[in-house]
Each structure stands twice: as C-alpha cells, then as structure tokens.
Write a protein that holds these residues in place. Sequence first.
Motif, PDB file in Angstrom:
ATOM      1  N   ALA A 392      37.349  14.162  70.486  1.00 38.33           N
ATOM      2  CA  ALA A 392      36.642  15.411  70.772  1.00 38.33           C
ATOM      3  C   ALA A 392      36.384  15.588  72.250  1.00 38.33           C
ATOM      4  O   ALA A 392      35.276  15.875  72.675  1.00 38.33           O
ATOM      5  CB  ALA A 392      35.329  15.499  69.997  1.00 38.33           C
ATOM      6  N   PRO A 394      36.339  17.754  75.422  1.00 40.21           N
ATOM      7  CA  PRO A 394      36.348  19.192  75.668  1.00 40.21           C
ATOM      8  C   PRO A 394      37.677  19.628  76.276  1.00 40.21           C
ATOM      9  O   PRO A 394      38.328  18.846  76.975  1.00 40.21           O
ATOM     10  CB  PRO A 394      35.217  19.377  76.677  1.00 40.21           C
ATOM     11  CG  PRO A 394      34.330  18.224  76.468  1.00 40.21           C
ATOM     12  CD  PRO A 394      35.207  17.089  76.074  1.00 40.21           C
ATOM     13  N   PHE A 399      37.000  19.166  70.021  1.00 35.10           N
ATOM     14  CA  PHE A 399      35.665  19.396  70.576  1.00 35.10           C
ATOM     15  C   PHE A 399      35.068  20.680  70.032  1.00 35.10           C
ATOM     16  O   PHE A 399      33.901  20.719  69.642  1.00 35.10           O
ATOM     17  CB  PHE A 399      35.740  19.450  72.104  1.00 35.10           C
ATOM     18  CG  PHE A 399      34.469  19.924  72.748  1.00 35.10           C
ATOM     19  CD1 PHE A 399      33.378  19.080  72.828  1.00 35.10           C
ATOM     20  CD2 PHE A 399      34.356  21.198  73.255  1.00 35.10           C
ATOM     21  CE1 PHE A 399      32.209  19.500  73.414  1.00 35.10           C
ATOM     22  CE2 PHE A 399      33.183  21.630  73.841  1.00 35.10           C
ATOM     23  CZ  PHE A 399      32.107  20.779  73.920  1.00 35.10           C
ATOM     24  N   VAL A 400      35.869  21.734  70.020  1.00 35.71           N
ATOM     25  CA  VAL A 400      35.338  23.025  69.596  1.00 35.71           C
ATOM     26  C   VAL A 400      34.880  22.947  68.152  1.00 35.71           C
ATOM     27  O   VAL A 400      33.794  23.419  67.795  1.00 35.71           O
ATOM     28  CB  VAL A 400      36.389  24.132  69.772  1.00 35.71           C
ATOM     29  CG1 VAL A 400      35.752  25.477  69.562  1.00 35.71           C
ATOM     30  CG2 VAL A 400      37.013  24.053  71.144  1.00 35.71           C
TER      31      VAL A 400
END
Lengths: 562, 687
Positions: A392, A394, A399-400
């Motif tokens: 994850a 960004p 991540f989102v």
Amino acid sequence: MIADQFPWLTAIILLPLVASLIIPALPDKDGKSVRWFALGVGFADFALMCYAFWKHYDASSATFQLVEKYAWIPQLGLNWSVSVDGLSAPLVLLAGLVTTLAMFAAWRVDRRPKLFYALMLVLYAAQIGVFVAQDILLLFIMWEVELIPVYLLVCIWGGQKRRYAATKFLLYTAASSIFILVAGLAMAFYGTSSGSPFTFDMAELALKQFPIGLEVLLYAGLLIAFGVKLAIFPMHTWLPDAHGEASAPVSMILAGVLLKMGGYGLIRLNLELLPNAHVYFAPILAILGVVNIIYGALSSFGQTNMKRRLAYSSISHMGFVLLGIASFTDVGVSGALLQMLSHGLIASVLFFLAGVTYDRTHTMAMNEMGGIGQAMPKVFALFTMGAMASLALPGMSGFVGEISVFVGLATSDAYSTPFQVVTVFLAAVGLILTPIYLLSMLRQVFYGDSAVCDMASSGKPSQSDEAVCFGTNCVLPSEAIFNDASPREIFIAASFLALIVGIGFYPKLATQMYDAKTVAVNAQVRQSYVEISQSNPQLYAKGLAFPRIAEVESASLLGVVK
Amino acid sequence: MESIYQYAWLIPVLPLAGATILGVGLVAYGKTVNKMRKLSSGLIITLCGLAMAMSFTLLFSQLDGHAPFVQTIEWASAGDFRLTMGYTVDHLTAMMLVIVTTVAFFVMVYTDGYMSHDPGYVRFYAYLSLFSSSMLGLVVSPNLLQVYIFWELVGMCSYLLIGFWYDRKAAAEACQKAFVVNRVGDFGLLLGILALFWSTGSFEFDVMGDRLLALVESGSLSAAMASFFAILVFLGPVAKSAQFPLHVWLPDAMEGPTPISALIHAATMVAAGVFLIARMYPVFEELPSTMTVIAWTGAVTAFIGATTAITQNDIKKGLAYSTMSQLGYMVMAMGVGAYGAGLFHLMTHAYFKAMLFLGSGSVIHGMEAVVGHDPALAQDMRLMGGLRKYMPITAFTFLIGTLAICGIPPFAGFWSKDEILGATFEVSPVLWGIGWLTAGITAFYMFRMYFSTFEGEFRGNDTSIQRELKVAQLQKLGMSLGPGAMNPQELALDSEAHGDDHGHHSHEPHESPWTMTFPLLALAVPSMLIGLVGTPFANYFEAFIHAPSEVIEGVPSEIDWAEFIPMAGSSVGIALIGITLGSLMYLLRKVDAGAIANQIKPLYNFSLNKWYFDEIYDTLFVKPSRRLARQVLEVDIRIVDGVVNLTGFITLVTGEALKYLESGRVQFYALIVFGAVLGLVLVSSVT
C-alpha cells in the motif's frame, strides 16, 4: 439500432467457450499455433468487452444494463439472464485482463498445451459468467463450471503437492457452494404460496421481503459460500495450498480473479438482497476482517516458501474488503471494491513474477535463494514495484483502496466509538506487518551476494522433477538459464504495473466506473440500518458488546498462539 | 508573476518526469541506458536546476509579499465524500522548496564524481530524482492526507537508496529496518490523521486546528483526547526525524552511498518531521501537553544522539548521530513554541550538515584509494589522520561545517542554535540545561572528528590497525550470523579480491575531482553566511517565517543585550570548552582518550553500543514477532487446517471406494452435484 440489440454479454461469454471447443480440432505440431489462437481469442474477448462497455455502459446509472434474458429451461425457472452494473463491469474487465495476460504468461507451457489453453478459455468464460449472471441458478451453474477447469489446471500443472491442493480446493469450494443453491432455492420459493412469483432473478428477488429469521439464515449460508472463496478465517486454508501449488499463470487467475468472486457475491447477494441481515452481521464481518488482516500477515511472515507467503498476504489483504463492506459508508464500500480490483492486479503481478523467478531458480524456498538481484536486475525492479504496491505505497492502487476503507470505517456512524477504535487500530497494525513480510522476502530473495551458482547445482532434482510447469514455463531445472526478464515478461508485468500506478495516481479512473452503484448499495444498506435501529434501538447501543467481542477474539487469538 | 504560481506544480513534476524516463529506460533498454551516463545525469541535473530556478522565483515573489497560493483538484470521491489534492505556495513552502532544490542540486553535481566508477550510476540518478520529486511534493502539500502520501513516498525512496548496493548484506538489512521503523511511525500518523478527521471532518491544517479547538472548548472532546490525537500524529515525525525511541534506523541508513546520506538522511527527508510539526502547528500549539511531549522528545533525542556520537569511529555514523542530535534541537524548539527558531535551525543545519556529509564522502573517496572499497576500513577514523595535507579543500570546508555546527559565531549554526536555547530557557530551564550540555558535547565530538580525520599523522597505511578493524568487523558479523558462519579462508580471499579490483591502490589519499569539491565550496557559503538573516539584531527570517497564529510587523530587531550576552556567552563558552577538550585529546594528545575510556568502561561501552537500543528492540520486538509469526503458522497448519482436513479425509475415504472411476473423480463429483441440484429442483417444483 442493431447495436443495442446485439447480445454483447452473451457473445463475451460464449466466444472463449466456443473457441475452447475448437482447440482439439486445431492442427498443431508443437503447441505454437494453439497459444497464438488462445491468446488471440482472449485478447479479442477483452477488446470486445472494452468496446461493449465503452459504447453501451453508462457509469452514472446504478441499474442493470446491457440486459439480456432468455428462458433456458423454463421448467426449472432457469433463465439465461445476464447484465452488468457498476459492480460487475470492473470485475469483468479485471477477469478479461488477468486471464488474457495469464495465457500470455503461460507462453512456454509445452506439456499438453491444447488441454491447458482449452481449460484456460473455459475458465475465462465461466469467470465472466459468474460476474454477469443475474439469475441465482445461473450464477450457481457458472460457479460450478468454473471449478472444473481450475481443478484440472491445478491438478495437472503445478508443484509437488498439486493433486492434494487441487482436491482440497475443489472440496472446499464445491461443498460451500451448495449454500448458494440452497439459499437461491429458498429465496425463489419464499412467498410463492402468497402470490409472489417463483423466480431466481435477482432484481425480482430484491423486491421480496423476507422475515428477519430467514434472512439471517440465508445470510449465514451465503457467508460460508462466499467466505470460502474470499478466504475468510477460518475457511481460508485451501488458499495457501491452491495458490502455492498451482503453476504461476493459474495462480495469477486464482489470486487475481477467483478470490474476488467471494467479495462480489457478498455485495451482490448478501448486501443487495439481504440488507436487513447485513445490519446484524456487519460487526461480525468487521471482526473477521481484522482477524484476516492480522492473522494472514503473521502467517505470511512465518512462511519460508515464496508463493505461500504471497498467498497468505492475499488473505491479509482480503480483510480490508470485509472491513469496507461492513463500514456502512460510501467511501468504505467504494474502497472495498477498489481493494478487490487493486489486489487483483497486484496479486497477479506478484504471482507472475514469482513464477518468473521460479523459472530460473527452480525453488520456492526463500532460504535457498539470495542475491538474485545481481543476476536479474529487471525482475528485481519489477518485483520491488509489485511488493511496494502490495504494501500500500501511495501512488499505487493498493493505497487508495486501503485508505478509503480506513476513512470509511473511521467516519462510520453505525458503530460505537470503542468498536471503531479497536478495529481501526488492529487493521492499522496490518500496515506495520505488511512491509515486514514483503520486504524481508525481497531481502532474502534478491539482496545479498550473488549465490546464483550454488543454487543451480544444489537443487534437488529428484524432487523438483515432480513439479510440472510450476513456473511460467516447463523447462527442467537442469536446463534452466539464468537470464534476466525477457521483453514478453516485462510487457506482462508492465501492463499490470501501469494500471496499478494509474489508479494510484488518479483513483477516479477506476472509481467513476462504479461510484453510482456502490453509493446505491450503501444507501440501501443504510436504510435497513436506520429502520432496524429505529424499531430496535437496543441493537447498536447494546452493540457495545461487539467491541468487547472484538477484543476478546483478538486477545484469545493472540493467547492461543502464545 | 501569477503565471509562475500557475505552473508551480512543475517543481515536483519535473524531477518525476526525469526519474520516469530513466526508470522506464533502465527496465526496457537497460544496457543502452546504462551507457548514456553523462546524458542521464545531465538530464536529471538540468531538471533539478529548473526546479531550483522556479523555487527561487517563488521565494522572491513571497518575499515581495505575494499572497499564499493554493490550487486543488478533486482526486477521489465516493458519493458525497470528496478528497482533494493540489499544491500550495506560502512562506514556509517557498523556503523549503529552495532548501530542498539547492541541496539536491549540489548533491547531484557531487554524485557525478562520487559515483563515477559505480555500475549503478544511472539508476542512482533515477532514484535521486524520484526522491527530489517526492520531497518537493511533500513540501507543497496543502493537506495532511497529501502529506501522508508523499511522506510514505520519501520513505520508499529512502528504502531504495539505503539498499542501493543490494549485494551488501548490511545494506539489505538497513533498508528494511528503515522502512519498517518508519512504518511504525506512519502507523501512528495514519491513526492520528483518521482520528483528527473523525473529530474535525477535515484534512486541512488550519481547519483542523480551529475545529479541534472549538470541540475542546465546547467540551465535546476532552483535551486529553485531543492531545492524544496530536501525539499520534507526532509519531510520524518521531520516526522520520529519527527521534527517540524510533531513531534506530538512521545510523544504519548510512549503509547507503554518501550523497544520499547528505541529501536524505541529513538535509531534507529527516527534516520533513520538523516540517510536518510546523504544518501541524495550528493543531499542536493549542494543546500544551502535546507541546511538552514534543519538547522533551526533542531534548532527550538531542542528548542521546550527542552522547552516542562521542565514541563512534565510523565517520558517517558519527555524523549520523550528530544529525539525530541536531534534529532533536529542532523538535525541541518546535515543542517550546520557538517556531521560527526551529525552522531556522532546519535551514542552517540543512546546508552545513549536507556539506559535512559530502565532505565525509570526499574523505571516504580519498581513503578508498588507499584501503580499497571496504566501508569498514575506508570510513574508520582510526585509519585517517593528517588528511588536510592531501585534501585541503575538503579539510577547509569540513572545518567550516564543524565550526558552524558547534555554534561558533558568526557561522550559521550559532545564530539558530542560540535562538533555540534562548527560547527554551524562557520555557524550561531544565530543557535548556540539556540543550546547553548537548552543545558542549557536540563541540567535543565534532572536533574529535575533525582532528582525528584531518590533523596529525596519516595512519591509513598502518596494516596492524587495518587488520584489527577487519577482525573486529568479522567478529561482529560472526556474532550476528552465529558460530560457524565465519570462515577465515573467505576473509583472506575477500581481501585479495579487493586488491585485484582496484588497481589504483596508492599510499596517499588524493583530493577529489572538481565535481565533488565545487559543491563543497558552494555549500560552504551558506554555512558561513546564512545565519546572518536571522540575527537577533535584525531577524529577517523570523519576519518571513513565523507561526500562523503570530503576527509580526516589520523586522523584529529589538535586542535585549542583558539577555543575549549571557545566553550567547554561555553557549559559546561551553562550545569552547568542548573544543579545548577535543584538541587536548585528539590534536595535542596531551590527554589519552583510551585511558579515559578504560576508566569509565561501562559508560564508554554504553555509548559505543548506542545505548543498547538495537539489542533491546531485538529482544522486545524483533524476536517475539518472528516467534509469534511461526506460532500462528503452526496453529494454521496444525489446528485450523487439521480440522478441515479431517473432514476432507473422510470424504476421500468415501471416494476411494469408487476407485475404479480412476481419474474420473472430478466428473463423478460434478455429476453428484448436478444430480443433487436437479433432484432438489425437481422435487421442490413438484411439491
């Protein structure tokens, strides 16, 4: 308007199916033309679905689109009823992409290539069938049809324990899928005596009002069926075996698409048809989600086999899907779906690269590897990107998905504050564990002095011989060449990574495709929540018991392992 | 002037574009791109230079009094939920942009010389550019969530760069450690962000501050709760800025190439923590208990860093602990409310510490010519000495840096450190005492470093010391690998191989090429002069950068001599004591350092072993987590799986009875399923 009449979805399902029937009749010397044929069909089908959605799919609407309905076996009430909405469309595209690229990844499979590609194409059709079926009976049939090619694909091509893994996979999934059938029948028959129609059609079933007792029973049954597929603790144990023993292209599909069927089923049937029961089950889902995240991550860290480590990481990541589904917020449900899509891409690329690595090393044991980065810098770079996406980072899609789930859960007004705090906290612990197991995998496999020469000689040929086409090709260990990634391999990995980074940079690329739908689903669930909490205000006020359950559960879990 | 703001987004995007071009090129056409060394570095340096020029334009525009500029776009949405991303340019951003781009630019120029023999030259530039982009993205972030995004990205770049020499075992371990420790901080940061969002419904800094204050005042949120949220956010800076107790990754991070240590682990990324505290000031400053925690964390870190630095023999490790100590000063300043002073020290420190690191890199580069490419030898100060004769420019700039960090007027460090100590004294004399003592220790260890590196006799050709160091290193390695892993033959082979690798062995170190000395000289200028913008007589810096809640008209210039003289006098005084001690022990050799160390052996070992943090964490966290993971796995295989397999076994036994179907198990099974379905459906439709 002939274009509107054209049965797009039927064509999309039937094209690979028909193509798979042609394969045995194809003239073929060394499997070279079969693979071109299969890849061409896969790509054509993918292009077809892209075109169909581009032209005829309206993302701003939450209703079923491209609807087709033909009576198939009217005596049984079985209809060939297919359509897409915001929930199906992205998953259909994911299935098409992953399967096509998996066939491209299996480019050099030369053991029984005809059978291999035919099964892949059947699997292709069945996956799409599951995602577009609007009739529960049809969904069940597709669900079963998909099992057979997977069973054979794992059974014939894969690691040493592939037969065990395949049988286990089949038993688990098939046994649990009975619940889909039972629940479907129950829903279809409910109320027929009082004038409601006998129907398997989901849109019509959604109009039926079930008594809450029945809803809870149906929900529990379906939760088992989809929970096995989604690998919810404690029904996950088939997954490390199946994903760990399947050959790399099949692992890509298993982790990339088949896991998502569980999440899809949960949203499609449990949330849409049984929203009242969902209100009662949501805290349990959240707890299971947290257990999945931490339990999966810890088990993954304990693994020494690369593919099994990745398999357990899938279990961990699926926990976020459960948390999102249970969040009662727009952003949470949207995050759950995005997490499914993004994990589909990330897991596929990681399993693919694990296969690519296996092609060279002919071992999956991480302690036997080391210093591979020296010999294969490109694979190293791609693998690092994949691992970063999975933990994850960004700027990448994982991540989102996870941050949406976190924000959704944190802003949810459905739960008591202590429950929220505990779940968010424990889920965030997963954020620490993920880099630990992924980066230590990178470190063991790629970092360090070049130990490449040792590995080629120290391999145990007697055992390795048993594995058949475990990586992406069928080269024997003795003939393995230590070369860096070929352009084909880079292309496959880059296709996934480009999408992962694209969605990570601008998530609306993916979310605008289904936003209307997830909002509608959530609105429905919230309405049930409001109704139930009005008629039964005790529910979540007394629901303070739930956080206690959460704490006890996780505490006892930790207690057990200590 | 407006158009420059419209295009300010180019500042982070330009280096990103460069990194992408090189990255894609390396993966797709690795061999060709690896050969285009000068072209690649030229491209990256040009892009960075452009970003630097734009940053300066923005800074001058802000100095002229241009209003802050914010531009956002909708980034993600779900239903009514909206997340925006964008960029903002205000005073703080403009200053940080200039600091980051200038240091990055000089480091990139320097890299050309330092990495000239490295096969990973192009990859290194790609990483450097990626880092610059992430760091610039961080400083232009208009909201906390975007800060978190770039926060993680700079952490990833740091991971890649620490592990740049991925064939080195120590580097592999260091990069993983850095990432995981930072994730622990990010874990707190994320929880803090979520908690603040939950209570205030916003990611904007000032909105969060206002609403949180309103909530606390109305009593709907207890002040303790609000402080707890703020401290969670502060965990992020604790990890990133290497504050106690999450500082353990920074010294290990020195495994990365030296330009990285200068850029990331001294000047920019580690200062991001201080930057975030500054950005979060609207939230923090209303919460006194949070401020106290911040101030004490900083002070403790400053002290731990300085006391550890005293005994380090590795020149880079020494500088790393000194960085940690200086970051402690900045954090302490933020904690006591000296917003401007903290950021002033951030700026001065960025320049002189970057120069010191680049200087140490120059020294290592020179030493490698004598002892070979072995970090255990090339970086050890016990093998150096007398280098001033061979590398005069390096020695001169290093001395400037040393004077700056020790707080000798008029060098940059004096003004900023003095301002911090003065502000601290007003809040807490105890904290001031720690800071003051630390200043003395700093002066001592920095001059110890300078004298043992550049003065006295050159010891690089002393093979007995070399052997001693080699043995010590192997023992250390042996301890971590366990008995049996040490093979004396390997050692012998190893050193021979090194000899072969570098035919340019000589008995004298040499001065570095101009690409390395030019950045040193360039950075020496701000190290000497930049402090003059923030003197107490005319504090232009404070007028430009001050806490959002403060209102400052004109340039504050009133100076209270009665306050300034004792403050400045005491800090200069203790620095001079430190320097005197240092010169007695390491320049004039009047006092034997070894004898003192032997007399206070436990204390010496305590410092040498870095307060035993690594050992403690290993016992408390690393080993238990490994054990836990194994146990969970055992449970998974034995119990969870076992129960299910039992069921499966029973089914299989049933299946065995129908063995004659041979491979027909599937078909048979499918048949049963379909039969059952059919039967069920038929039966139910009939009834």
